[in-house]
Design a protein around this motif. Structure first.
Motif, PDB file in Angstrom:
ATOM      1  N   THR A 298      -7.189  46.987  17.258  1.00 38.37           N
ATOM      2  CA  THR A 298      -8.505  47.548  16.664  1.00 38.37           C
ATOM      3  C   THR A 298      -9.137  46.368  16.178  1.00 38.37           C
TER       4      THR A 298
ATOM      5  N   ARG B 252     -10.730  58.786   6.409  1.00 40.82           N
ATOM      6  CA  ARG B 252     -10.051  57.234   6.852  1.00 40.82           C
ATOM      7  C   ARG B 252      -8.997  57.828   8.083  1.00 40.82           C
ATOM      8  N   GLU B 253      -8.724  58.813   8.165  1.00 46.44           N
ATOM      9  CA  GLU B 253      -7.879  59.271   9.409  1.00 46.44           C
ATOM     10  C   GLU B 253      -8.716  59.232  10.543  1.00 46.44           C
TER      11      GLU B 253
ATOM     12  N   ARG C 129      -9.438  55.742  11.630  1.00 42.65           N
ATOM     13  CA  ARG C 129      -8.288  55.084  12.337  1.00 42.65           C
ATOM     14  C   ARG C 129      -8.202  55.706  13.744  1.00 42.65           C
TER      15      ARG C 129
ATOM     16  N   GLN D 267     -10.932  53.858  15.851  1.00 44.65           N
ATOM     17  CA  GLN D 267     -10.381  52.430  15.849  1.00 44.65           C
ATOM     18  C   GLN D 267      -9.411  51.992  16.926  1.00 44.65           C
TER      19      GLN D 267
END
Length: 254
Positions: free
Chosen positions: A66, A106-107, A110, A113
């Motif tokens: 990432t 945020r999941e 992620r 990314q």
């Protein structure tokens, strides 16, 4: 007939477990020199030991794909160590499921990314070397295998952003395929169904419970099943390109 990969170099991301680990072992068995990229250094070293015990050559790269510079450095170090790059297996990924309503954003970030940006960074860095390998390599063909999911074909409730990232991988792969296939760089998309890997364990406990219920009694695929598919793709003769491969457990309906 399959062609061995002697004299070629492969870079596998997400190589510390599951499909990535299986693919690295399978490619090494076919004669490829393998660079292993992932975040967990101890896991990579354990896998590297297995490959060396089998007589293979291997490089471990502790990398977070990432981070663009780390992805580029992984490709750079592979080429510096082995002189070339013939195969990229873009396997690193996460699957964080659940309803869109009240989801932890945020999941989502992620997944974008890792599943999308990480794949794009590695692809971009590797392409010049793959094009070069297709021109002067021992097989005069190069391969990029992008590991997606059945979720890249079919949207399902609770899979929203995971679906989105995997659909994006499919669209990118097909567009890139059209761009470079005339130069003998094959871009292939592998879409596994339910596989017995660590992906399920990345989810929140309540989501893990739902997944367990969904797949109860089903004989899931093993990582080696997908590794076999990847090996099949990259060992085809130069004039044969496997553009897309969907692989589900026999008992999986959707």
């Amino acid at each position: 007939m399959p062609e061995r990969l002697d004299g070629t170099v492969a870079l596998v991301t997400g190589a510390s477990s599951g499909i990535g680990e299986g693919a690295a072992l399978a490619l090494a068995e076919q004669g490829a020199t393998v660079a292993l990229a992932a975040r967990r250094a101890e896991r990579l070293e354990a896998l590297a030991s297995k490959i060396r015990e089998g007589g293979g050559s291997v490089l471990t790269l502790t990398v977070d794909v990432t981070e663009e510079e780390q992805a580029r450095e992984a490709v750079k170090r592979t080429v510096a160590e082995f002189g070339r790059l013939d195969t990229l297996v873009n396997n690193a990924g996460v699957m964080l499921l659940g309803p869109v309503v009240d989801a932890p954003v945020r999941e989502w970030e992620r997944m974008v990314q890792v599943n999308l940006l990480g794949l794009l960074y590695c692809a971009h860095a590797a392409l010049p070397h793959l094009l070069s390998a297709a021109e002067d390599g021992p097989r005069r063909v190069a391969d990029m295998v992008n590991v997606s999911s059945v979720a890249g074909r079919r949207a399902r409730r609770g899979f929203g952003v995971y679906n989105a990232t995997k659909h994006a991988v499919g669209a990118f792969s097909e567009s890139l395929r059209q761009e470079v296939t005339g130069r003998h760089v094959r871009v292939s998309l592998v879409e596994p169904g339910a596989v017995e890997t660590e992906l399920f364990g990345h989810n929140r406990p309540e989501i893990q419970d739902l997944l367990s219920e969904r797949y109860v009694g089903m004989e899931r695929l093993q990582a080696g099943d997908i590794a076999d598919a990847i090996t099949y793709i990259v060992t085809r003769p130069r004039h044969v390109a496997i553009n897309e491969m969907l692989i589900r457990p026999t008992e999986q309906e959707a």
